[in-house]
Enzyme design. Structure first.
Site, mmCIF file in Angstrom:
data_model
loop_
_atom_site.group_PDB
_atom_site.id
_atom_site.type_symbol
_atom_site.label_atom_id
_atom_site.label_comp_id
_atom_site.label_asym_id
_atom_site.label_seq_id
_atom_site.Cartn_x
_atom_site.Cartn_y
_atom_site.Cartn_z
ATOM 1 N N ASP A 1 -33.663 102.555 -14.997
ATOM 2 C CA ASP A 1 -33.329 103.837 -14.395
ATOM 3 C C ASP A 1 -34.459 104.822 -14.688
ATOM 4 O OD1 ASP A 1 -32.910 104.278 -17.094
ATOM 5 O OD2 ASP A 1 -31.031 105.372 -16.833
ATOM 6 N N SER B 1 -30.757 110.902 -15.984
ATOM 7 C CA SER B 1 -30.568 109.481 -16.268
ATOM 8 C C SER B 1 -30.572 108.635 -14.994
ATOM 9 C CB SER B 1 -29.286 109.278 -17.073
ATOM 10 O OG SER B 1 -29.191 107.963 -17.555
ATOM 11 N N ASP C 1 -34.934 107.400 -16.766
ATOM 12 C CA ASP C 1 -35.353 107.791 -18.116
ATOM 13 C C ASP C 1 -35.483 106.619 -19.076
ATOM 14 O OD1 ASP C 1 -32.560 107.411 -18.342
ATOM 15 O OD2 ASP C 1 -32.403 108.861 -19.964
ATOM 16 N N ASP D 1 -33.408 104.309 -20.373
ATOM 17 C CA ASP D 1 -32.429 103.823 -21.349
ATOM 18 C C ASP D 1 -31.540 102.730 -20.777
ATOM 19 O OD1 ASP D 1 -30.885 105.428 -19.683
ATOM 20 O OD2 ASP D 1 -29.794 106.420 -21.309
#
Length: 385
Positions: free
Chosen positions: A243, A99, A245, A247
């Protein structure tokens, strides 16, 4: 630093706390959980990853060992991988990601058959399986059952989030002539550029090459400050930073100020409730670290506010048990809008563009209309005594 194990997922420094052997053992622990839940010896599992250099090695190691059918999404935003679980009707999913941690980290998010991150109870079972399980003698499976679906997964995910926004104002976004800067920082949110261009948004992309990290991974006031010059150079309305990934999202406005996650969530909550019939009967879910700016917006409509402990799985679980129309964690900027079951930075950006188009104002002027609260967040690492 030891491997971090929590209901939010597993994370560690690759090559030190997290090795390919550890990854395989955790995947086997998850497979054991799925077998117990589904009664299937060889369940069907979506697998995907962010752009960290260790992701491919971990993915190959897992697919080489686990005796199950894989739907390989490849490099894709976390929300797209979670959507793929529902789209391909699989029994679960594995997202290889750390993440918002730096690129030398990696880890996993394990998914339910609806695409949501495992509940605290289910994740606890996977962790227990990892700690007590015997994984000696595992070997490579010679005949693989792998379906590679990257292009289809991204295409269907794009249609999914555009449909959600289309309930509100996709045509308005197209007609508004907005131009923005998108900075995925080498992460999976590079997919946002094509999605935005589909609906007529002008996009100046920076740091678009997968795996080339030119700023700290977590988007915040310090890591995004340099985008002010790029906004000015491109005569853009604002810049969105993600970020690794996809999300999480933070937005740098044209005036050089950051529209932090709490305010992003507040604006989207306001938009959803304003378009909802009888909002007094509707529920909004936040975590207990979210700013009161969201509470004030919810109260303005007389809607119901449910507050849960920090953690996406807690927010999503409460949303679906209470029939909430929206939820989110203000700390991350990623908003959860049903039928999605996860934070989604790209969907959140689309909602902000819709709000700007509807109000026909600059984003920084819209932000000024929110109640004023101030939040300071710092990450501090402590050594064990």
């Amino acid at each position: 630093m030891a491997l971090v194990e929590s209901f939010s997922g597993i994370r560690g420094i690759y090559g030190k706390d997290l090795t390919e052997s550890t990854a395989v053992r955790y995947a086997l622990a998850y497979l054991s959980f799925l077998r117990g839940k589904t009664g299937k010896k060889s369940p069907k599992v979506v697998i995907g990853q962010d752009t960290r250099p260790s992701g491919v090695k971990i993915s190959d190691a897992i697919m080489g060992i686990l005796d199950c059918s894989f739907i390989d999404v490849g490099i894709a935003p976390t929300p797209a991988i979670e959507f793929a679980v529902r789209h391909f009707e699989t029994d679960g999913g594995i997202i290889i990601t750390a993440s918002h941690n730096e690129p030398y980290w990696n880890g996993f998010k394990f998914l339910e058959d609806n695409g949501a991150v495992l509940s605290e109870k289910s994740m606890g079972q996977v962790i227990q399986n990892f700690r007590v399980g015997s994984f000696k003698g595992f070997h490579k499976i010679q005949e693989r059952r792998i379906l590679e679906v990257n292009a289809e997964a991204i295409k269907e995910y794009a249609s999914f989030i555009l449909e959600i926004v289309g309930r509100i104002n996709t045509a308005g976004v197209r007609d508004s002539g907005q131009k923005i800067v998108v900075d995925p920082n080498g992460g999976t949110a590079a997919a946002a550029k094509k999605i935005l261009e589909q609906i007529g948004v002008g996009v100046a992309g920076v740091n678009m090459a997968y795996g080339e990290f030119n700023r700290p991974v977590e988007p915040n006031e310090d890591s995004l400050v340099y985008l002010k010059n790029i906004i000015d150079k491109n005569n853009a309305d604002f810049a969105a930073g993600f970020d690794c990934d996809g999300d999480r999202i933070e937005i740098l406005m044209k005036n050089g100020r950051l529209l932090q996650g709490n305010c992003i969530l507040a604006l989207v909550v306001d938009e959803i409730l304003s378009k909802t019939d009888n909002p007094k009967n509707k529920v909004v879910v936040i975590n207990d670290a979210t700013s009161n700016v969201v509470r004030d917006v919810v109260r303005r409509y007389g809607a119901k506010l449910r507050e849960v402990e920090v953690g996406e799985t807690n927010v999503v679980g409460e949303m679906y048990s209470s029939g909430a129309v929206i939820g989110g964690e203000g700390s991350s900027g990623g908003v959860v809008i049903p039928p999605s079951r996860c934070r989604d930075g790209i969907l959140t950006l689309l909602m902000i563009l819709s709000i700007v188009a509807k109000k026909e104002k600059k984003l920084h002027d819209i932000a000024e209309e929110l109640p004023k609260y101030y939040t300071s967040r710092k990450k501090i690492e402590f050594k064990k005594a």
